[in-house]
Design a protein around this motif. Structure first.
Motif, PDB file in Angstrom:
ATOM      1  N   VAL A   1      -1.698   1.947  -5.253  1.00 56.03           N
ATOM      2  CA  VAL A   1      -1.160   3.307  -5.259  1.00 56.03           C
ATOM      3  C   VAL A   1      -2.320   4.266  -5.066  1.00 56.03           C
ATOM      4  CG1 VAL A   1      -0.012   5.099  -6.607  1.00 56.03           C
ATOM      5  CG2 VAL A   1       0.820   2.745  -6.708  1.00 56.03           C
ATOM      6  N   GLY A   2      -2.257   5.023  -3.985  1.00 58.95           N
ATOM      7  CA  GLY A   2      -3.249   6.054  -3.723  1.00 58.95           C
ATOM      8  C   GLY A   2      -2.618   7.412  -3.970  1.00 58.95           C
ATOM      9  N   GLY A   3      -3.032   8.083  -5.019  1.00 60.47           N
ATOM     10  CA  GLY A   3      -2.424   9.359  -5.372  1.00 60.47           C
ATOM     11  C   GLY A   3      -2.798   9.746  -6.786  1.00 60.47           C
TER      12      GLY A   3
ATOM     13  N   VAL B   1       0.838  -1.199   0.000  1.00 61.92           N
ATOM     14  CA  VAL B   1       0.000   0.000   0.000  1.00 61.92           C
ATOM     15  C   VAL B   1       0.872   1.247   0.000  1.00 61.92           C
ATOM     16  CG1 VAL B   1      -1.772   1.310   1.232  1.00 61.92           C
ATOM     17  CG2 VAL B   1      -1.863  -1.200   1.196  1.00 61.92           C
ATOM     18  N   PHE B   2       0.712   2.073  -1.042  1.00 62.23           N
ATOM     19  CA  PHE B   2       1.452   3.320  -1.154  1.00 62.23           C
ATOM     20  C   PHE B   2       0.454   4.461  -1.337  1.00 62.23           C
ATOM     21  CE2 PHE B   2       4.135  -0.025  -3.088  1.00 62.23           C
ATOM     22  CZ  PHE B   2       5.205   0.012  -2.212  1.00 62.23           C
ATOM     23  N   VAL B   3       0.090   5.107  -0.247  1.00 60.27           N
ATOM     24  CA  VAL B   3      -0.804   6.256  -0.300  1.00 60.27           C
ATOM     25  C   VAL B   3       0.036   7.508  -0.108  1.00 60.27           C
ATOM     26  CG1 VAL B   3      -2.775   7.426   0.738  1.00 60.27           C
ATOM     27  CG2 VAL B   3      -2.756   4.924   0.586  1.00 60.27           C
TER      28      VAL B   3
ATOM     29  N   GLU C   1      -7.675   4.263   6.706  1.00 63.75           N
ATOM     30  CA  GLU C   1      -8.985   3.729   6.312  1.00 63.75           C
ATOM     31  C   GLU C   1      -8.829   2.674   5.220  1.00 63.75           C
ATOM     32  OE1 GLU C   1     -12.161   6.508   5.590  1.00 63.75           O
ATOM     33  OE2 GLU C   1     -11.216   8.024   6.860  1.00 63.75           O
ATOM     34  N   ILE C   2      -7.962   2.935   4.263  1.00 65.38           N
ATOM     35  CA  ILE C   2      -7.726   1.984   3.179  1.00 65.38           C
ATOM     36  C   ILE C   2      -7.128   0.692   3.716  1.00 65.38           C
ATOM     37  CG2 ILE C   2      -6.262   1.557   1.158  1.00 65.38           C
ATOM     38  CD1 ILE C   2      -6.739   4.500   0.386  1.00 65.38           C
ATOM     39  N   LYS C   3      -6.134   0.810   4.581  1.00 62.37           N
ATOM     40  CA  LYS C   3      -5.495  -0.382   5.139  1.00 62.37           C
ATOM     41  C   LYS C   3      -6.475  -1.195   5.977  1.00 62.37           C
ATOM     42  CE  LYS C   3      -0.758   1.352   5.119  1.00 62.37           C
ATOM     43  NZ  LYS C   3       0.354   1.905   5.925  1.00 62.37           N
ATOM     44  N   ASN C   4      -7.305  -0.542   6.770  1.00 59.94           N
ATOM     45  CA  ASN C   4      -8.291  -1.255   7.586  1.00 59.94           C
ATOM     46  C   ASN C   4      -9.300  -1.976   6.707  1.00 59.94           C
ATOM     47  OD1 ASN C   4      -7.138  -0.452  10.021  1.00 59.94           O
ATOM     48  ND2 ASN C   4      -8.405   1.392  10.178  1.00 59.94           N
ATOM     49  N   TRP C   5      -9.707  -1.337   5.616  1.00 57.44           N
ATOM     50  CA  TRP C   5     -10.660  -1.973   4.688  1.00 57.44           C
ATOM     51  C   TRP C   5     -10.042  -3.226   4.091  1.00 57.44           C
ATOM     52  CZ3 TRP C   5     -11.028  -3.548  -0.325  1.00 57.44           C
ATOM     53  CH2 TRP C   5     -12.296  -3.759  -0.840  1.00 57.44           C
ATOM     54  N   LEU C   6      -8.804  -3.143   3.670  1.00 56.58           N
ATOM     55  CA  LEU C   6      -8.117  -4.290   3.068  1.00 56.58           C
ATOM     56  C   LEU C   6      -7.982  -5.447   4.060  1.00 56.58           C
ATOM     57  CD1 LEU C   6      -5.342  -2.323   1.151  1.00 56.58           C
ATOM     58  CD2 LEU C   6      -7.151  -3.673   0.082  1.00 56.58           C
TER      59      LEU C   6
ATOM     60  N   LEU D   1     -11.671   0.791  -4.390  1.00 58.46           N
ATOM     61  CA  LEU D   1     -11.185  -0.372  -3.649  1.00 58.46           C
ATOM     62  C   LEU D   1     -11.937  -1.637  -4.040  1.00 58.46           C
ATOM     63  CD1 LEU D   1     -10.676   1.065  -0.039  1.00 58.46           C
ATOM     64  CD2 LEU D   1      -8.907   0.021  -1.469  1.00 58.46           C
ATOM     65  N   GLU D   2     -13.214  -1.510  -4.321  1.00 61.09           N
ATOM     66  CA  GLU D   2     -14.037  -2.679  -4.662  1.00 61.09           C
ATOM     67  C   GLU D   2     -13.546  -3.379  -5.926  1.00 61.09           C
ATOM     68  OE1 GLU D   2     -16.339  -4.254  -3.171  1.00 61.09           O
ATOM     69  OE2 GLU D   2     -16.892  -2.939  -1.498  1.00 61.09           O
ATOM     70  N   LEU D   3     -12.781  -2.672  -6.768  1.00 58.01           N
ATOM     71  CA  LEU D   3     -12.273  -3.280  -7.994  1.00 58.01           C
ATOM     72  C   LEU D   3     -11.375  -4.478  -7.694  1.00 58.01           C
ATOM     73  CD1 LEU D   3     -11.370  -0.110 -10.106  1.00 58.01           C
ATOM     74  CD2 LEU D   3     -13.398  -1.548 -10.304  1.00 58.01           C
ATOM     75  N   ILE D   4     -10.747  -4.486  -6.523  1.00 61.29           N
ATOM     76  CA  ILE D   4      -9.840  -5.580  -6.191  1.00 61.29           C
ATOM     77  C   ILE D   4     -10.583  -6.901  -6.054  1.00 61.29           C
ATOM     78  CG2 ILE D   4      -9.931  -5.374  -3.664  1.00 61.29           C
ATOM     79  CD1 ILE D   4      -6.917  -5.783  -3.603  1.00 61.29           C
TER      80      ILE D   4
END
Length: 289
Positions: free
Chosen positions: A61-63, A6-8, A21-26, A107-110
């Motif tokens: 990649v978040g950015g 994860v690279f935000v 939030e992204i990491k917790n969702w994953l 995120l749902e795309l994963i």
């Protein structure tokens, strides 16, 4: 359990807020996050990917487009899939791929497991996924501060462009494209791997991220303010024969100037002219709708 890096980018708009939030969702979805933190001031994305490449991780990649560019060499070399969360200013890759700007939907795309292979451009051995430019864009990207982009978004670029163009002169350039040569005085040259650049501008009406083709646009108005008349065409990628622009398409290009000029690559200045361009067909794997 699938592994993920994860690279935000904390400097991207919303970056600091969304990292946890992204990491917790994953983690809730059962993914194993391999890296606990990421600081772009000290950590290089390519080095972290190389370290974990044998674990075959998904790379999030978040950015913006610049953040994706930092990961490109490793993604291409190790053929790891990219999950893009658009948090930048223009987000042209996400726009071209129709990736949602809502981070939860992205995120749902994963979980949909739909991975597409798209082309990657190369400029003087530097990978790019969207666009390289020289002229007005280089001056603007050199001067716009990251905090301006965070708080003003695209208006930071518009403001700086209007400020810079008053004291700018067109460049004398030569473009060689698949054996053909074009010489002109140009205010801006943009070469796209895909469809979108700038803030949603369209390089060519038929351009796609998987057409194995680079598309170049040279703006050759006599006076800079005449460029405003081109805005409708810049938004659609459709130009008439009487428009003061040159449109070129091909698999390889070389752009030369009378003296070395800086070139921006996916929004950051990374090389200079002469710049040799080519395309790597379907070299990047990316989650898409």
């Amino acid at each position: 359990m699938e592994n993920i890096l994860v690279f935000v980018n904390p400097r991207a708009r919303q970056g600091n807020q969304l990292d946890s939030e992204i990491k917790n969702w994953l983690k809730d979805q059962g993914y194993n996050v391999l890296n606990s933190s990421f600081d772009p001031k000290h950590d290089k994305i390519v080095d972290i990917i190389k370290k974990h490449r044998d674990q075959k991780p998904i790379v999030l990649v978040g950015g913006g487009d610049g953040s994706v560019n930092e990961a490109l060499p490793a993604l291409v070399q190790h053929q790891l899939p990219l999950l893009l969360i658009p948090l930048g200013t223009a987000n042209n890759l996400a726009r071209s791929m129709e990736i949602p700007t809502d981070y939860k939907k992205a995120l749902e795309l994963i979980n949909q497991k739909n991975i597409k292979n798209i082309d990657v451009g190369v400029a003087n051995d530097i990978h790019f996924v969207n666009v390289i430019g020289l002229g007005l864009s280089t001056q603007v990207n050199r001067l716009v501060r990251s905090e301006w982009k965070r708080w003003l978004g695209v208006f930071a670029f518009v403001f700086m462009a209007l400020k810079v163009v008053w004291r700018m002169n067109p460049l004398r350039v030569q473009i060689e494209c698949d054996g053909k040569r074009h010489r002109a005085y140009s205010w801006q040259i943009s070469v796209c791997n895909g469809r979108n650049y700038g803030n949603g501008l369209v390089i060519h009406e038929d351009a796609t991220l998987d057409d194995n083709t680079l598309h170049a646009l040279s703006t050759e108005v006599e006076k800079w303010w005449q460029g405003f008349a081109l805005i409708p065409s810049l938004l659609t990628g459709k130009f008439r024969k009487d428009h003061p622009v040159t449109v070129l398409s091909g698999q390889s290009m070389t752009i030369s100037t009378t003296r070395p000029m800086k070139v921006d690559v996916d929004g950051d200045i990374k090389t200079k002219t002469p710049v040799k361009l080519s395309v790597l067909s379907k070299a990047l794997r990316i989650f898409a709708p």
